[in-house]
Enzyme design. Structure first.
Site, PDB file in Angstrom:
ATOM      1  N   HIS A 185      80.286  80.728  64.663  1.00 58.94           N
ATOM      2  CA  HIS A 185      79.550  81.998  64.730  1.00 58.94           C
ATOM      3  C   HIS A 185      78.413  81.863  65.750  1.00 58.94           C
ATOM      4  CE1 HIS A 185      81.804  83.367  61.407  1.00 58.94           C
ATOM      5  NE2 HIS A 185      80.870  83.519  60.477  1.00 58.94           N
ATOM      6  N   CYS A 213      77.336  81.987  55.598  1.00 56.60           N
ATOM      7  CA  CYS A 213      77.301  81.211  56.855  1.00 56.60           C
ATOM      8  C   CYS A 213      76.318  81.783  57.874  1.00 56.60           C
ATOM      9  CB  CYS A 213      78.696  81.132  57.453  1.00 56.60           C
ATOM     10  SG  CYS A 213      79.609  82.675  57.402  1.00 56.60           S
ATOM     11  N   VAL A 260      87.953  76.663  53.906  1.00 56.49           N
ATOM     12  CA  VAL A 260      86.715  76.005  53.486  1.00 56.49           C
ATOM     13  C   VAL A 260      87.034  74.790  52.610  1.00 56.49           C
ATOM     14  CG1 VAL A 260      84.551  76.263  52.204  1.00 56.49           C
ATOM     15  CG2 VAL A 260      85.351  78.127  53.659  1.00 56.49           C
ATOM     16  N   ARG A 284      74.517  84.170  44.157  1.00 54.84           N
ATOM     17  CA  ARG A 284      73.422  83.934  45.117  1.00 54.84           C
ATOM     18  C   ARG A 284      72.143  84.694  44.806  1.00 54.84           C
ATOM     19  NH1 ARG A 284      77.219  84.772  50.332  1.00 54.84           N
ATOM     20  NH2 ARG A 284      78.374  82.824  50.152  1.00 54.84           N
ATOM     21  N   SER A 289      87.602  82.888  61.470  1.00 57.80           N
ATOM     22  CA  SER A 289      87.749  81.918  60.375  1.00 57.80           C
ATOM     23  C   SER A 289      86.812  82.232  59.219  1.00 57.80           C
ATOM     24  CB  SER A 289      87.506  80.495  60.879  1.00 57.80           C
ATOM     25  OG  SER A 289      86.288  80.447  61.589  1.00 57.80           O
ATOM     26  N   GLY A 290      85.741  82.988  59.475  1.00 58.76           N
ATOM     27  CA  GLY A 290      84.843  83.413  58.388  1.00 58.76           C
ATOM     28  C   GLY A 290      85.570  84.247  57.354  1.00 58.76           C
ATOM     29  N   LYS A 340      73.592  90.670  53.040  1.00 52.75           N
ATOM     30  CA  LYS A 340      73.525  89.287  52.538  1.00 52.75           C
ATOM     31  C   LYS A 340      72.473  88.515  53.331  1.00 52.75           C
ATOM     32  CE  LYS A 340      78.352  88.853  50.976  1.00 52.75           C
ATOM     33  NZ  LYS A 340      79.725  88.437  51.348  1.00 52.75           N
ATOM     34  N   ARG A 388      82.449  91.138  64.126  1.00 51.66           N
ATOM     35  CA  ARG A 388      83.567  90.179  64.194  1.00 51.66           C
ATOM     36  C   ARG A 388      84.122  90.187  65.613  1.00 51.66           C
ATOM     37  NH1 ARG A 388      84.104  86.910  60.369  1.00 51.66           N
ATOM     38  NH2 ARG A 388      84.677  88.387  58.750  1.00 51.66           N
ATOM     39  N   SER A 404      99.900  77.980  45.275  1.00 52.03           N
ATOM     40  CA  SER A 404      99.838  76.692  45.982  1.00 52.03           C
ATOM     41  C   SER A 404     100.588  75.579  45.252  1.00 52.03           C
ATOM     42  CB  SER A 404      98.383  76.277  46.181  1.00 52.03           C
ATOM     43  OG  SER A 404      97.774  77.149  47.096  1.00 52.03           O
ATOM     44  N   GLY A 437      92.431  76.420  51.081  1.00 52.16           N
ATOM     45  CA  GLY A 437      91.831  77.383  52.012  1.00 52.16           C
ATOM     46  C   GLY A 437      91.122  76.668  53.150  1.00 52.16           C
TER      47      GLY A 437
HETATM   48  P1  NAP Z   1      91.145  81.156  52.505  1.00 48.82           P
HETATM   49  O1  NAP Z   1      91.452  80.294  53.670  1.00 48.82           O
HETATM   50  O2  NAP Z   1      91.783  82.492  52.407  1.00 48.82           O
HETATM   51  O3  NAP Z   1      91.463  80.335  51.177  1.00 48.82           O
HETATM   52  C1  NAP Z   1      91.284  80.856  49.889  1.00 48.82           C
HETATM   53  C2  NAP Z   1      91.439  79.741  48.873  1.00 48.82           C
HETATM   54  O4  NAP Z   1      91.120  80.264  47.579  1.00 48.82           O
HETATM   55  C3  NAP Z   1      92.856  79.198  48.803  1.00 48.82           C
HETATM   56  O5  NAP Z   1      92.845  77.837  48.482  1.00 48.82           O
HETATM   57  C4  NAP Z   1      93.413  79.995  47.638  1.00 48.82           C
HETATM   58  O6  NAP Z   1      94.499  79.357  47.033  1.00 48.82           O
HETATM   59  C5  NAP Z   1      92.220  80.026  46.718  1.00 48.82           C
HETATM   60  N1  NAP Z   1      92.343  81.071  45.712  1.00 48.82           N
HETATM   61  C6  NAP Z   1      92.427  82.397  45.923  1.00 48.82           C
HETATM   62  N2  NAP Z   1      92.564  83.048  44.740  1.00 48.82           N
HETATM   63  C7  NAP Z   1      92.579  82.092  43.781  1.00 48.82           C
HETATM   64  C8  NAP Z   1      92.688  82.115  42.366  1.00 48.82           C
HETATM   65  N3  NAP Z   1      92.833  83.254  41.689  1.00 48.82           N
HETATM   66  N4  NAP Z   1      92.642  80.941  41.706  1.00 48.82           N
HETATM   67  C9  NAP Z   1      92.511  79.774  42.369  1.00 48.82           C
HETATM   68  N5  NAP Z   1      92.405  79.684  43.701  1.00 48.82           N
HETATM   69  C10 NAP Z   1      92.428  80.829  44.406  1.00 48.82           C
HETATM   70  O7  NAP Z   1      89.579  81.431  52.392  1.00 48.82           O
HETATM   71  P2  NAP Z   1      88.354  80.481  52.805  1.00 48.82           P
HETATM   72  O8  NAP Z   1      87.968  80.771  54.185  1.00 48.82           O
HETATM   73  O9  NAP Z   1      88.656  79.082  52.432  1.00 48.82           O
HETATM   74  O10 NAP Z   1      87.206  81.093  51.889  1.00 48.82           O
HETATM   75  C11 NAP Z   1      87.272  81.027  50.485  1.00 48.82           C
HETATM   76  C12 NAP Z   1      86.019  81.617  49.879  1.00 48.82           C
HETATM   77  O11 NAP Z   1      84.907  80.838  50.278  1.00 48.82           O
HETATM   78  C13 NAP Z   1      85.690  83.036  50.324  1.00 48.82           C
HETATM   79  O12 NAP Z   1      86.338  84.004  49.546  1.00 48.82           O
HETATM   80  C14 NAP Z   1      84.201  83.080  50.143  1.00 48.82           C
HETATM   81  O13 NAP Z   1      83.850  83.428  48.823  1.00 48.82           O
HETATM   82  C15 NAP Z   1      83.783  81.653  50.413  1.00 48.82           C
HETATM   83  N6  NAP Z   1      83.283  81.522  51.801  1.00 48.82           N
HETATM   84  C16 NAP Z   1      81.972  81.393  51.967  1.00 48.82           C
HETATM   85  C17 NAP Z   1      81.469  81.314  53.230  1.00 48.82           C
HETATM   86  C18 NAP Z   1      80.007  81.239  53.425  1.00 48.82           C
HETATM   87  O14 NAP Z   1      79.537  81.981  54.253  1.00 48.82           O
HETATM   88  N7  NAP Z   1      79.292  80.381  52.735  1.00 48.82           N
HETATM   89  C19 NAP Z   1      82.283  81.353  54.338  1.00 48.82           C
HETATM   90  C20 NAP Z   1      83.642  81.458  54.140  1.00 48.82           C
HETATM   91  C21 NAP Z   1      84.130  81.554  52.857  1.00 48.82           C
HETATM   92  P3  NAP Z   1      95.950  80.059  47.013  1.00 48.82           P
HETATM   93  O15 NAP Z   1      96.444  80.002  48.413  1.00 48.82           O
HETATM   94  O16 NAP Z   1      96.715  79.233  46.063  1.00 48.82           O
HETATM   95  O17 NAP Z   1      95.733  81.462  46.549  1.00 48.82           O
HETATM   96  O1  3JN Z   2      82.990  86.829  57.385  1.00 45.69           O
HETATM   97  C1  3JN Z   2      82.347  85.798  57.563  1.00 45.69           C
HETATM   98  O2  3JN Z   2      82.194  85.315  58.687  1.00 45.69           O
HETATM   99  C2  3JN Z   2      81.728  85.116  56.409  1.00 45.69           C
HETATM  100  C3  3JN Z   2      82.386  85.539  55.143  1.00 45.69           C
HETATM  101  C4  3JN Z   2      82.026  85.094  53.971  1.00 45.69           C
HETATM  102  C5  3JN Z   2      82.694  85.580  52.774  1.00 45.69           C
HETATM  103  C6  3JN Z   2      84.019  86.010  52.843  1.00 45.69           C
HETATM  104  C7  3JN Z   2      84.644  86.500  51.708  1.00 45.69           C
HETATM  105  C8  3JN Z   2      83.970  86.578  50.512  1.00 45.69           C
HETATM  106  C9  3JN Z   2      82.002  85.614  51.557  1.00 45.69           C
HETATM  107  C10 3JN Z   2      80.608  85.084  51.479  1.00 45.69           C
HETATM  108  O3  3JN Z   2      80.467  83.862  51.454  1.00 45.69           O
HETATM  109  O4  3JN Z   2      79.647  85.849  51.430  1.00 45.69           O
HETATM  110  C11 3JN Z   2      82.647  86.138  50.443  1.00 45.69           C
HETATM  111  C12 3JN Z   2      81.945  86.248  49.133  1.00 45.69           C
HETATM  112  O5  3JN Z   2      81.897  85.251  48.436  1.00 45.69           O
HETATM  113  O6  3JN Z   2      81.469  87.343  48.809  1.00 45.69           O
END
Ligand code: NAP
Ligand code: 3JN
Length: 356
Positions: free
Chosen positions: A258, A145, A29, A114, A175-176, A229, A251, A55, A27
């Protein structure tokens, strides 16, 4: 930065490198996490890139090697020292306890843990001392974020003058919402510019050339979950249940970075010039505030691809005698997610695993 006490019960000593799992490695992140582990020369022994069965066959590049992505469901965490989870809240719900039961420490980037009182919610520049509560769960949560960049910029003011109230509007990059939304913005923009756009379905909102005041689902109080949040997490990080926060999360069609327009009411009067000086000395913050055309930071020109939280447009709020307004931008995938998690991991290595 506040000193973090040493921990007992270390699993590994940092004369040896640590085995690290990145959950969600394919993904946006996870990919940034792997890049940052390499950039910052994190003491990685074996890197386990994990994702879903979708994957299988993919690989990630780390320190000049192609590492095959493995399936999370099949990964045995007993030989993994630390796991960086970023694959969504339900994945963390199902697999983070399995990892900690096997003796692994989890830094979780999702919202799953969290708000739990016995889980530290940490921004290294702001509240590293919260890591003393690592035990007994062995899970540390990374904030959202939008919360991270806001609180990094506000903490020095909070310490100097107190903050009673925050009003914030966010302008969040696609990208969020993950890799698919980045591709969707590119697709919609290309279609519109080439005159090939179809009418959106009734009720559906296009992201290209638009601004959408909904991120995540709606709560009963009329705010979205993304907005709440920011409220819940800011209170927990500052250990201040009284601070009043109102957010509007929007968005916009930007790929990375951001932006936030923030207005605060402080407890004590503080001048904009004083705020500028405080922020110039603050960890993780860069002030760019020239008061002239272009003398401010933007997501694309300054924030994207970097590590800092940029602050500009610092000014007295004309509507309140103890008010300050400002503009804050940062790379949401790096400081908002991947980098913050790795900074947490670095403190754990130094104070929990005993080295670095
Ligand atoms: P993304 O680009 O859509 O990537 C999602 C990743 O999760 C991919 O590697 C995907 O692999 C994997 N995944 C999904 N379902 C899975 C499962 N059942 N088992 C194992 N791996 C799985 O999303 P991203 O932007 O990287 O964000 C991922 C997560 O990070 C979000 O859902 C959120 O919880 C968190 N996040 C947090 C923040 C923050 O504000 N701190 C910001 C962005 C994201 P596959 O392609 O193989 O499914
Ligand atoms: O939308 C954004 O810019 C930040 C998104 C964060 C996000 C996206 C999907 C699931 C989160 C998060 O970190 O709060 C989650 C989640 O883990 O709930």
């Amino acid at each position: 930065m506040t000193a973090v006490p040493n921990y007992t019960n270390r699993k590994a000593s940092v004369t040896q490198n640590l085995n690290i799992a990145v959950v969600g490695a394919t993904g946006l992140v996870g990919e940034a996490m792997i890049e940052i582990l390499q950039e910052r020369n994190f003491p990685v022994g074996t890197l386990h890139p994990l994702a879903s069965e979708r994957s299988l066959g993919k690989s990630v590049r780390f320190r000049g090697q192609e590492l095959p992505v493995a399936v999370l469901d099949e990964h045995d965490f007993s030989d993994t020292d630390m796991a960086l989870f970023s694959a969504g809240a339900s994945v963390s719900e199902n697999h983070a306890p399995r990892a900690t039961d096997a003796g692994c420490v989890v830094v979780d980037n999702t919202s799953r843990f969290r708000n739990e009182p016995d889980i530290p919610l940490v921004i290294p520049e702001v509240n590293p001392e919260a890591l003393v509560r690592l035990r007994p769960r062995n899970i540390i949560a990374n904030p959202n974020c939008s919360t991270i960049q806001m609180v990094v910029a506000l903490k020095p003011i909070y310490d100097a003058a107190g903050i009673i109230r925050i009003n914030v509007a966010t302008y969040q990059a696609v990208s969020g919402a993950g890799r698919r939304q980045v591709e969707e913005l590119a697709r919609q923009s290309t279609e519109l510019l080439s005159g090939r756009a179809k009418e959106a379905d009734a009720g559906a909102k296009s992201i290209a050339f638009n601004a959408i005041p909904q991120i995540d689902s709606f709560e009963d109080n009329g705010y979205t979950r993304e907005e709440m949040k920011m409220v819940w997490e800011t209170r927990k990080i500052l250990s201040d249940d009284q601070i009043m926060i109102s957010a509007t999360a929007v968005r916009i069609p930007v790929f990375f970075g951001h932006s936030e327009a923030i207005s605060i009411e402080t407890r004590e009067k503080i001048a904009a010039a004083e705020v500028r000086d405080l922020l110039r000395a603050a960890p993780g913050v860069k002030v760019l505030d020239d008061g002239k055309t272009g003398g401010f930071p933007t997501a694309r020109n300054e924030a994207a691809g970097g590590d800092d939280v940029f602050v500009g447009r610092i000014r007295d709020d004309l509507s309140h005698e103890r008010g300050i307004s400002m503009w804050v931008v940062s790379d949401n995938v790096r400081k908002g997610a991947a980098l913050n998690s790795i900074q947490i991991a670095e403190i754990l290595v130094r104070d929990y695993f005993g080295g670095m």
